[in-house]
Design a protein around this motif. Sequence first.
Motif, PDB file in Angstrom:
ATOM      1  N   PRO A  26       0.841  -1.209   0.000  1.00 30.50           N
ATOM      2  CA  PRO A  26       0.000   0.000   0.000  1.00 30.50           C
ATOM      3  C   PRO A  26       0.870   1.251   0.000  1.00 30.50           C
ATOM      4  O   PRO A  26       1.960   1.271   0.564  1.00 30.50           O
ATOM      5  CB  PRO A  26      -0.804  -0.133   1.291  1.00 30.50           C
ATOM      6  CG  PRO A  26      -0.812  -1.593   1.584  1.00 30.50           C
ATOM      7  CD  PRO A  26       0.508  -2.110   1.117  1.00 30.50           C
ATOM      8  N   ASP A 299      -6.164   3.144  -0.986  1.00 32.64           N
ATOM      9  CA  ASP A 299      -5.416   2.494   0.086  1.00 32.64           C
ATOM     10  C   ASP A 299      -5.924   2.862   1.478  1.00 32.64           C
ATOM     11  O   ASP A 299      -5.323   2.496   2.485  1.00 32.64           O
ATOM     12  CB  ASP A 299      -3.923   2.855  -0.015  1.00 32.64           C
ATOM     13  CG  ASP A 299      -3.196   1.996  -1.032  1.00 32.64           C
ATOM     14  OD1 ASP A 299      -3.797   1.016  -1.509  1.00 32.64           O
ATOM     15  OD2 ASP A 299      -2.036   2.296  -1.363  1.00 32.64           O
ATOM     16  N   GLY A 645      -5.941  -1.547   1.737  1.00 32.15           N
ATOM     17  CA  GLY A 645      -4.951  -0.698   2.384  1.00 32.15           C
ATOM     18  C   GLY A 645      -4.097  -1.456   3.368  1.00 32.15           C
ATOM     19  O   GLY A 645      -3.118  -0.927   3.872  1.00 32.15           O
TER      20      GLY A 645
END
Length: 870
Positions: A26, A299, A645
């Motif tokens: 991420p 994310d 994320g």
Amino acid sequence: MQSQEIRKQFLSFFENKKHTIVPSAPMVIKDDPTLMFTNAGMNQFKEFFLGNKKPKNTRLTDTQKCLRVSGKHNDLEEVGKDTYHHTMFEMLGNWSFGDYFKKEAIQWAWELLTEVYKIDKEILYVTVFEGDDKEGLGKDIEAYDIWKQYISEDRILNGNKKDNFWEMGEQGPCGPCSEIHVDIRSAEEKAKVSGKELVNQDHPEVIEVWNLVFMQFNRKADSSLEELPAQHVDTGMGFERLCMVLQGKKSNYDTDVFTPIIREIETITNSKYGKDENTDIAIRVIADHLRAVSFAIADGQLPGNTGAGYVIRRILRRAIRYGFTFLNEKDPFIYKLVDTLENQMHDTFPELRSQKGIIENVIKEEEHSFLRTLDQGLQLLDNVISNSKSKIISGKKAFELYDTYGFPIDLTALILSEKGYDLDTEGFENELQKQKERSRKATKIETGDWHVLIEDDEEEFVGYDMLHTKVKITRYRKITSKKEGEMYQLIFNLTPFYPEGGGQVGDKGYLEAPNGDVTYILDTKKENSLIVHFVKNLPDNLEAVFEAVVDTDSRRNTAANHSATHLLHQGLRSVLGTHVEQKGSMVSEDYLRFDFSHFTKVSAEELKQVEEFVNARIREQLPLEENRNIPYQQAINEGAVALFGEKYGDTVRTIKFGESMELCGGTHVKNTGDIWHFVITYESAVAAGVRRIEAISADGAKQYFENQSEAYDKVLEVLKTKNDPVKVITSLQEENAALKKEIESLQKAKAKGLKKELRNGLEEVNGVKFTAQKIDLDQGALKDMVFELGNEFKNLFVLFASENNGKALLTCYISKELVAEKDLNAGKVVRELGKYIQGGGGGQPFFATAGGKNPAGIPEALEKVKSYIL
């Protein structure tokens, strides 16, 4: 060659060299306090370089989405102005952890560029570290001798420490590097000036394309260097720049990485790229920033007012401001570009497709908000200009617009220039530096070197199964911050303390030495793969065997809230729909907070249904089903919910209560009955398409009901009843309504009498019917009375003062005829007289009010008002 193929060939090349392809981490970093965002390909492998963890594979390759907008690596202000800097970019990389070193890294880089990608050797230059006397480092002869096998010596250039010695930060792994530069100028330009003269000179067509970093050293807190126990390779090649070279373009923005977005910007804004410099810069800014903001939101990082959220908001606002100023876009439009970006990149980054709705809605709402801010800022700037006694506008005023209202300083300078004013740029910069210094001092943490007591490969977390155990301290270091002062961080050989992560706060507790001395653990956090325990003071005997004890009550309540969060997630999906996805959470011993995707306010009835859903699962006393080492894909196939994320390993831990199953590393109750009860206390919006619920369970819920019961008893006591308080309150409300009507009637009667007195007491001053006096009358009745008087006299000027609950109020009425004839303004009058009552106010030219906290100033205000008509 299209960009998709360029990326694919890079990864395939290194896969054939026995590298394992790993997915991009991420862009938003969760467990590294030194970084907000992934700003280089090596970030996700930092723990391997530091020696905190051993990789399963010693050779890796990937394409990593990066963001460089803060800290040491900050390209934000360059983006758009040139053709090769970006905020968000992809970094292609290959990695060796104690495996191959300079020979293979150089050989394979040359092979890929010249044999696979077919780049002409005659347009390539390389650099090697020339050495640094202050560091006691000589020239990187090893790299130089290897390069001589592939490229003529006149194309091997020396590079200084700034360009050819790569460091992760002020401390940590570092080493010399070799950069590969490409000269894509025309033959005519090359004939005029040799490319070697332009390397590292910020020439837009002689650019670095690949950096080969050779990790050999560790930078200590005292700035000294020590050899790393193992040598590593860390390379990074700018994907967008590589595409520019291979597609024969002179600008990254002319490649197929950007052209679809640029064409869509042209269509939406009715502009043309390549015709005007300001328009081109604006389009490049918007195209670049769209990517950065979209990937950040995907994310899990929403725009906000602090930290990483503020950085994302600042990037988006910069794009909006360029569209507003140079493309004449006064309405939201950037969100419309998300569809093009998603179509272009979802194969490599599927999160763009799954999170598309959230991305579009968040960007659209941020555009609406900032466009309103721009309108407000333009009005404020007009006020600054109109009140200025000089043609130079103070930097302090400009900084106030920038800092308080978010008004861009370059837009301020542009508007001032158009109006014939100059900006005190030095004054603005001074204010900006003062703010940065305040911020730096408030957040700066000085970190010492680790003192190693015991060599230990990897710290083991045992906190799922035990809350106390025997431990040894393997290393420690001192940290100093303005907020906390001096503290120490301890690492154990194993630990029962859960480190902050996945939304859950870190454990606290204590260490008990053999002699009974206690050292309190104030917090536990994760720094890459290390579990770090914070203490105020070190134990006397660091080499002792300690009993590590977690605060049982705190852990129990935190676990209850975390398990309740999982049930809440399930409940929201059941009641609102399967579009609900977790967008953030915070779990502590006191309460839980859960952010989720949903596009409308959750109604009271829906909240009640969700609450009942969770409590039904609690009453069912569902046992915890936990699997700590299940392959990631198997867990997903079995129905586990993964959070966008988050970065997951090859194997994961699943937490299941009945039909609720999630990937989670947090601590949980053994049975939902241990949650006791669940109460939703708050629901609100966080951003467009994102809602927030706060709730309590376990001891927090028990305390809530005890407080409610105590409050209920007090209500009964106040109402002097033992039951049915609703009936008593209803009766009181009816009685109160009747009394209000009676008071209103009395006030009207009183106002009628006062009006007669006032009419008779008006004095004539310069043709104006005037009075100024203190009157004991509520505001509504007072307003009605002055307007009735105004209907009778077309030349009326009155100021009334009143006092209520220690506050002063001024009411001014001026006939509209006087406003026009004598240039009088009631709003101006009350604003100026408001200083006597230590307050302010405003209103219309014919009627205005002001409030203040100083009733003692009323007599002076009444005395001064007459001066307006003398």
